[in-house]
Design a protein around this motif. Structure first.
Motif, PDB file in Angstrom:
ATOM      1  N   LEU A 189     -10.199 -31.391 -13.362  1.00 26.55           N
ATOM      2  CA  LEU A 189      -9.285 -30.323 -13.737  1.00 26.55           C
ATOM      3  C   LEU A 189      -9.541 -29.158 -12.795  1.00 26.55           C
ATOM      4  CD1 LEU A 189      -9.247 -30.294 -17.652  1.00 26.55           C
ATOM      5  CD2 LEU A 189      -7.494 -31.149 -16.083  1.00 26.55           C
ATOM      6  N   VAL A 190      -8.482 -28.701 -12.147  1.00 23.98           N
ATOM      7  CA  VAL A 190      -8.590 -27.679 -11.119  1.00 23.98           C
ATOM      8  C   VAL A 190      -7.893 -26.407 -11.599  1.00 23.98           C
ATOM      9  CG1 VAL A 190      -8.058 -27.065  -8.734  1.00 23.98           C
ATOM     10  CG2 VAL A 190      -8.646 -29.422  -9.311  1.00 23.98           C
ATOM     11  N   SER A 191      -8.575 -25.280 -11.468  1.00 19.51           N
ATOM     12  CA  SER A 191      -8.011 -23.995 -11.878  1.00 19.51           C
ATOM     13  C   SER A 191      -8.340 -22.933 -10.838  1.00 19.51           C
ATOM     14  CB  SER A 191      -8.561 -23.556 -13.243  1.00 19.51           C
ATOM     15  OG  SER A 191      -8.156 -24.440 -14.263  1.00 19.51           O
ATOM     16  N   GLY A 192      -7.452 -21.958 -10.733  1.00 13.31           N
ATOM     17  CA  GLY A 192      -7.635 -20.847  -9.803  1.00 13.31           C
ATOM     18  C   GLY A 192      -6.295 -20.422  -9.237  1.00 13.31           C
ATOM     19  N   SER A 193      -6.328 -19.550  -8.251  1.00 12.73           N
ATOM     20  CA  SER A 193      -5.078 -19.112  -7.634  1.00 12.73           C
ATOM     21  C   SER A 193      -5.315 -18.742  -6.185  1.00 12.73           C
ATOM     22  CB  SER A 193      -4.485 -17.908  -8.381  1.00 12.73           C
ATOM     23  OG  SER A 193      -5.244 -16.730  -8.150  1.00 12.73           O
ATOM     24  N   LYS A 194      -4.236 -18.732  -5.418  1.00 10.56           N
ATOM     25  CA  LYS A 194      -4.269 -18.304  -4.023  1.00 10.56           C
ATOM     26  C   LYS A 194      -3.161 -17.273  -3.834  1.00 10.56           C
ATOM     27  CE  LYS A 194      -4.470 -17.825   0.379  1.00 10.56           C
ATOM     28  NZ  LYS A 194      -3.673 -18.592   1.288  1.00 10.56           N
ATOM     29  N   LYS A 195      -3.532 -16.096  -3.363  1.00  9.60           N
ATOM     30  CA  LYS A 195      -2.546 -15.068  -3.055  1.00  9.60           C
ATOM     31  C   LYS A 195      -3.041 -14.234  -1.883  1.00  9.60           C
ATOM     32  CE  LYS A 195      -4.311 -11.945  -6.668  1.00  9.60           C
ATOM     33  NZ  LYS A 195      -3.975 -11.183  -7.876  1.00  9.60           N
ATOM     34  N   PRO A 196      -2.143 -14.006  -0.901  1.00 13.81           N
ATOM     35  CA  PRO A 196      -0.807 -14.578  -0.783  1.00 13.81           C
ATOM     36  C   PRO A 196      -0.862 -16.016  -0.292  1.00 13.81           C
ATOM     37  CG  PRO A 196      -1.276 -13.214   1.130  1.00 13.81           C
ATOM     38  CD  PRO A 196      -2.458 -13.065   0.206  1.00 13.81           C
ATOM     39  N   CYS A 197       0.154 -16.781  -0.665  1.00  8.93           N
ATOM     40  CA  CYS A 197       0.269 -18.171  -0.228  1.00  8.93           C
ATOM     41  C   CYS A 197       1.666 -18.362   0.323  1.00  8.93           C
ATOM     42  CB  CYS A 197       0.010 -19.117  -1.400  1.00  8.93           C
ATOM     43  SG  CYS A 197       0.048 -20.866  -0.943  1.00  8.93           S
ATOM     44  N   SER A 198       1.782 -18.450   1.641  1.00  7.68           N
ATOM     45  CA  SER A 198       3.087 -18.588   2.282  1.00  7.68           C
ATOM     46  C   SER A 198       3.733 -19.917   1.905  1.00  7.68           C
ATOM     47  CB  SER A 198       2.938 -18.492   3.796  1.00  7.68           C
ATOM     48  OG  SER A 198       2.397 -17.246   4.166  1.00  7.68           O
ATOM     49  N   LEU A 199       5.058 -19.932   1.960  1.00  9.66           N
ATOM     50  CA  LEU A 199       5.865 -21.101   1.593  1.00  9.66           C
ATOM     51  C   LEU A 199       5.771 -21.430   0.105  1.00  9.66           C
ATOM     52  CD1 LEU A 199       5.238 -23.598   4.548  1.00  9.66           C
ATOM     53  CD2 LEU A 199       7.326 -22.312   4.103  1.00  9.66           C
ATOM     54  N   SER A 200       5.353 -20.468  -0.707  1.00 14.42           N
ATOM     55  CA  SER A 200       5.106 -20.747  -2.115  1.00 14.42           C
ATOM     56  C   SER A 200       6.346 -21.256  -2.840  1.00 14.42           C
ATOM     57  CB  SER A 200       4.571 -19.500  -2.817  1.00 14.42           C
ATOM     58  OG  SER A 200       5.489 -18.423  -2.690  1.00 14.42           O
ATOM     59  N   ARG A 201       7.533 -20.780  -2.446  1.00 10.40           N
ATOM     60  CA  ARG A 201       8.763 -21.191  -3.116  1.00 10.40           C
ATOM     61  C   ARG A 201       9.357 -22.475  -2.514  1.00 10.40           C
ATOM     62  NH1 ARG A 201       8.671 -18.325  -7.806  1.00 10.40           N
ATOM     63  NH2 ARG A 201       8.491 -16.075  -7.444  1.00 10.40           N
TER      64      ARG A 201
ATOM     65  N   PHE B  22       8.156  -4.746   2.341  1.00 12.64           N
ATOM     66  CA  PHE B  22       9.364  -5.310   2.949  1.00 12.64           C
ATOM     67  C   PHE B  22       9.117  -6.160   4.186  1.00 12.64           C
ATOM     68  CE2 PHE B  22       8.866  -1.455   5.396  1.00 12.64           C
ATOM     69  CZ  PHE B  22       9.394  -1.736   6.641  1.00 12.64           C
ATOM     70  N   PRO B  23       8.136  -5.864   5.068  1.00 11.25           N
ATOM     71  CA  PRO B  23       7.985  -6.742   6.236  1.00 11.25           C
ATOM     72  C   PRO B  23       7.529  -8.139   5.821  1.00 11.25           C
ATOM     73  CG  PRO B  23       6.871  -4.645   6.577  1.00 11.25           C
ATOM     74  CD  PRO B  23       7.202  -4.735   5.124  1.00 11.25           C
ATOM     75  N   LEU B  24       8.102  -9.146   6.423  1.00 14.85           N
ATOM     76  CA  LEU B  24       7.726 -10.545   6.260  1.00 14.85           C
ATOM     77  C   LEU B  24       7.944 -11.070   4.837  1.00 14.85           C
ATOM     78  CD1 LEU B  24       4.457 -10.495   8.415  1.00 14.85           C
ATOM     79  CD2 LEU B  24       6.759 -11.166   9.122  1.00 14.85           C
ATOM     80  N   VAL B  25       8.851 -10.435   4.106  1.00 16.72           N
ATOM     81  CA  VAL B  25       9.111 -10.888   2.738  1.00 16.72           C
ATOM     82  C   VAL B  25       9.697 -12.294   2.735  1.00 16.72           C
ATOM     83  CG1 VAL B  25      11.445  -9.899   2.622  1.00 16.72           C
ATOM     84  CG2 VAL B  25      10.102 -10.187   0.528  1.00 16.72           C
ATOM     85  N   GLY B  26      10.370 -12.694   3.807  1.00 16.08           N
ATOM     86  CA  GLY B  26      10.950 -14.025   3.885  1.00 16.08           C
ATOM     87  C   GLY B  26       9.935 -15.137   4.021  1.00 16.08           C
ATOM     88  N   ALA B  27       8.665 -14.796   4.192  1.00 15.61           N
ATOM     89  CA  ALA B  27       7.619 -15.817   4.314  1.00 15.61           C
ATOM     90  C   ALA B  27       7.229 -16.427   2.978  1.00 15.61           C
ATOM     91  CB  ALA B  27       6.379 -15.232   4.998  1.00 15.61           C
ATOM     92  N   GLU B  28       7.782 -15.905   1.877  1.00 19.72           N
ATOM     93  CA  GLU B  28       7.499 -16.423   0.536  1.00 19.72           C
ATOM     94  C   GLU B  28       6.002 -16.413   0.226  1.00 19.72           C
ATOM     95  OE1 GLU B  28      11.271 -19.571   0.349  1.00 19.72           O
ATOM     96  OE2 GLU B  28       9.198 -20.312   0.336  1.00 19.72           O
ATOM     97  N   SER B  29       5.353 -15.306   0.567  1.00 21.41           N
ATOM     98  CA  SER B  29       3.903 -15.210   0.385  1.00 21.41           C
ATOM     99  C   SER B  29       3.580 -14.636  -0.998  1.00 21.41           C
ATOM    100  CB  SER B  29       3.285 -14.348   1.486  1.00 21.41           C
ATOM    101  OG  SER B  29       3.490 -14.935   2.746  1.00 21.41           O
ATOM    102  N   HIS B  30       3.704 -15.504  -2.003  1.00 22.24           N
ATOM    103  CA  HIS B  30       3.433 -15.098  -3.376  1.00 22.24           C
ATOM    104  C   HIS B  30       2.135 -15.734  -3.866  1.00 22.24           C
ATOM    105  CE1 HIS B  30       7.254 -13.070  -3.492  1.00 22.24           C
ATOM    106  NE2 HIS B  30       7.868 -14.174  -3.092  1.00 22.24           N
ATOM    107  N   GLU B  31       1.904 -15.698  -5.154  1.00 23.77           N
ATOM    108  CA  GLU B  31       0.679 -16.256  -5.732  1.00 23.77           C
ATOM    109  C   GLU B  31       0.951 -17.646  -6.285  1.00 23.77           C
ATOM    110  OE1 GLU B  31      -2.792 -15.221  -9.055  1.00 23.77           O
ATOM    111  OE2 GLU B  31      -0.863 -14.161  -9.103  1.00 23.77           O
ATOM    112  N   VAL B  32       0.153 -18.607  -5.859  1.00 23.33           N
ATOM    113  CA  VAL B  32       0.218 -19.960  -6.413  1.00 23.33           C
ATOM    114  C   VAL B  32      -0.937 -20.120  -7.395  1.00 23.33           C
ATOM    115  CG1 VAL B  32       0.049 -22.425  -5.905  1.00 23.33           C
ATOM    116  CG2 VAL B  32       1.359 -20.933  -4.391  1.00 23.33           C
TER     117      VAL B  32
END
Length: 379
Positions: free
Chosen positions: A149-161, A202-212
């Protein structure tokens, strides 16, 4: 020869039509949330760039790869930054081979998946976390019957969407209770994997760098690779390979973003011939430094020396970009800055290279270690 010609030529040869399609999209739309750039990248085979031909990929060498990355970054900065970690992940699939004896099936399955479906890989490594190395685990795994069982998060994580697969380093306890590193690869739609909004600027918002986020994600034993006993030396080799590929791809991407500003100066004929030549001198020096690193990879000149060279390259490129951005913005003039948000956007986006690891302070310690003959590992 026109500016960026070798880079655009490489892009057209390997990903025909992509640069032209990106150039047709208005810049504001290209860099906005929901940008079509990632879809266009996928449609034109971009995910297969570094996948070997034996697996059905394009099989680009390192030199062609950095030229393609620079070309794409000059047209779609967020796309180049988003896909940098995809290229890194593909490169790391080869690097784990000497370390994990049982990787062959996973490596083949993932590379065939990328090639067949043009799948995109997001990376849940520690990149972006201050004080951690690129491969330092950000998530934890605990054994359960049949797997983990794996738990945790990565932020920012590009291509998240847009990711199809997620690779990540994980921390787990060995039989002696000591934490060790493992690597996992799993589909992005695995139950327990979710994405939360994180990127707010606003810069690089298109990289989809959110939290996974991984919340008690079940991972079968065959999908999590544990470090074998006595693998310290090979872990050093894995870290070195990671450092080299990461610094090379990142340096190429941000050189491309700064190149977009230079291109605007040249097209507008701003400044004197001597000033334009000085501007080109700096940005082309950055490009040639990255290409030199790529040639070392092509010569299999890897290891600690090449890892050190990748750091020297990255920070030299970073300093050159800082000077190029300032000079280009000044030459374009206040009216260009006022009339269009693109100039300010490119200037801000290019400077984001400073946020990628390692920090300049930790790099100093790594250089000391290098000249003391120690393995190059940094945070």
């Amino acid at each position: 020869m026109k500016f960026l010609r070798p880079d655009l030529d490489a892009c057209e040869r390997l990903l025909p039509g992509l640069a032209d399609r990106l150039a047709e999209v208005p810049f504001a739309e290209m860099e906005a949330p929901g940008s079509p750039a990632i879809r266009l990248f996928r449609d034109h085979g971009g995910p297969n760039l570094l996948v070997p031909r034996a697996y059905g990929g394009i099989g680009a060498d390192a030199l062609d790869a950095v030229r393609v990355v620079r070309a794409l970054a000059s047209l779609a900065p967020s796309l180049a930054v988003a896909t940098a970690m995809h290229h890194f992940s593909v490169g790391m699939l080869y690097s784990v081979g000497p370390l994990y004896a049982d990787t062959t099936d996973i490596e083949r399955a993932v590379l065939h998946e990328v090639a067949r479906n043009r799948s995109l890989i997001a990376s849940g490594y520690a990149e972006g976390r201050s004080g951690h190395g690129i491969l330092t685990p950000t998530v934890q795994a605990r054994p359960v019957p049949g797997g983990y069982l794996v738990s945790g998060s990565k932020k920012p994580c590009s291509l998240s969407r847009s990711m199809d697969l997620l690779t990540a380093s994980v921390s787990l306890r060995g039989p002696d209770g000591v934490a060790e590193m493992g690597l996992l690869v799993l589909p992005a739609d695995t139950p327990g994997v979710s994405v939360r909004d994180f990127w707010s600027t606003f810069p690089l918002v298109g990289a989809e760098s959110h939290e996974v986020v991984l919340d008690n994600v079940f991972v079968a034993e065959q999908h999590l690779l544990r470090t074998p006993p006595g693998a310290a030396e090979r872990l050093d080799q894995l870290n070195e390979a990671g450092v080299i590929w990461f610094q090379m791809i990142i340096a190429a991407a941000y050189t491309g973003i700064a190149s977009a500003l230079v291109d605007r100066v040249l097209r507008a004929g701003r400044g004197s011939a001597a000033e334009r030549a000085a501007l080109c001198l700096r940005i082309e020096t950055a490009g040639f430094l990255v290409e030199g690193l790529a040639r070392r990879i092509m010569d299999d000149d890897l290891g600690n020396d090449c890892a050190a060279a990748s750091l020297f390259t990255r920070f030299s490129v970073q300093d050159l970009i800082t000077k190029v951005v300032g000079q280009a913005v000044e030459m374009l003039g206040g009216m260009a800055y006022i009339a269009s948000p693109t100039v300010a956007y490119l200037a801000c986006a290019a400077q984001a290279i400073v946020f990628h690891p390692p920090s300049r302070s930790s790099m100093s310690g790594a250089v000391d270690d290098y000249y003391a003959g120690k393995p190059l590992f940094f945070s």
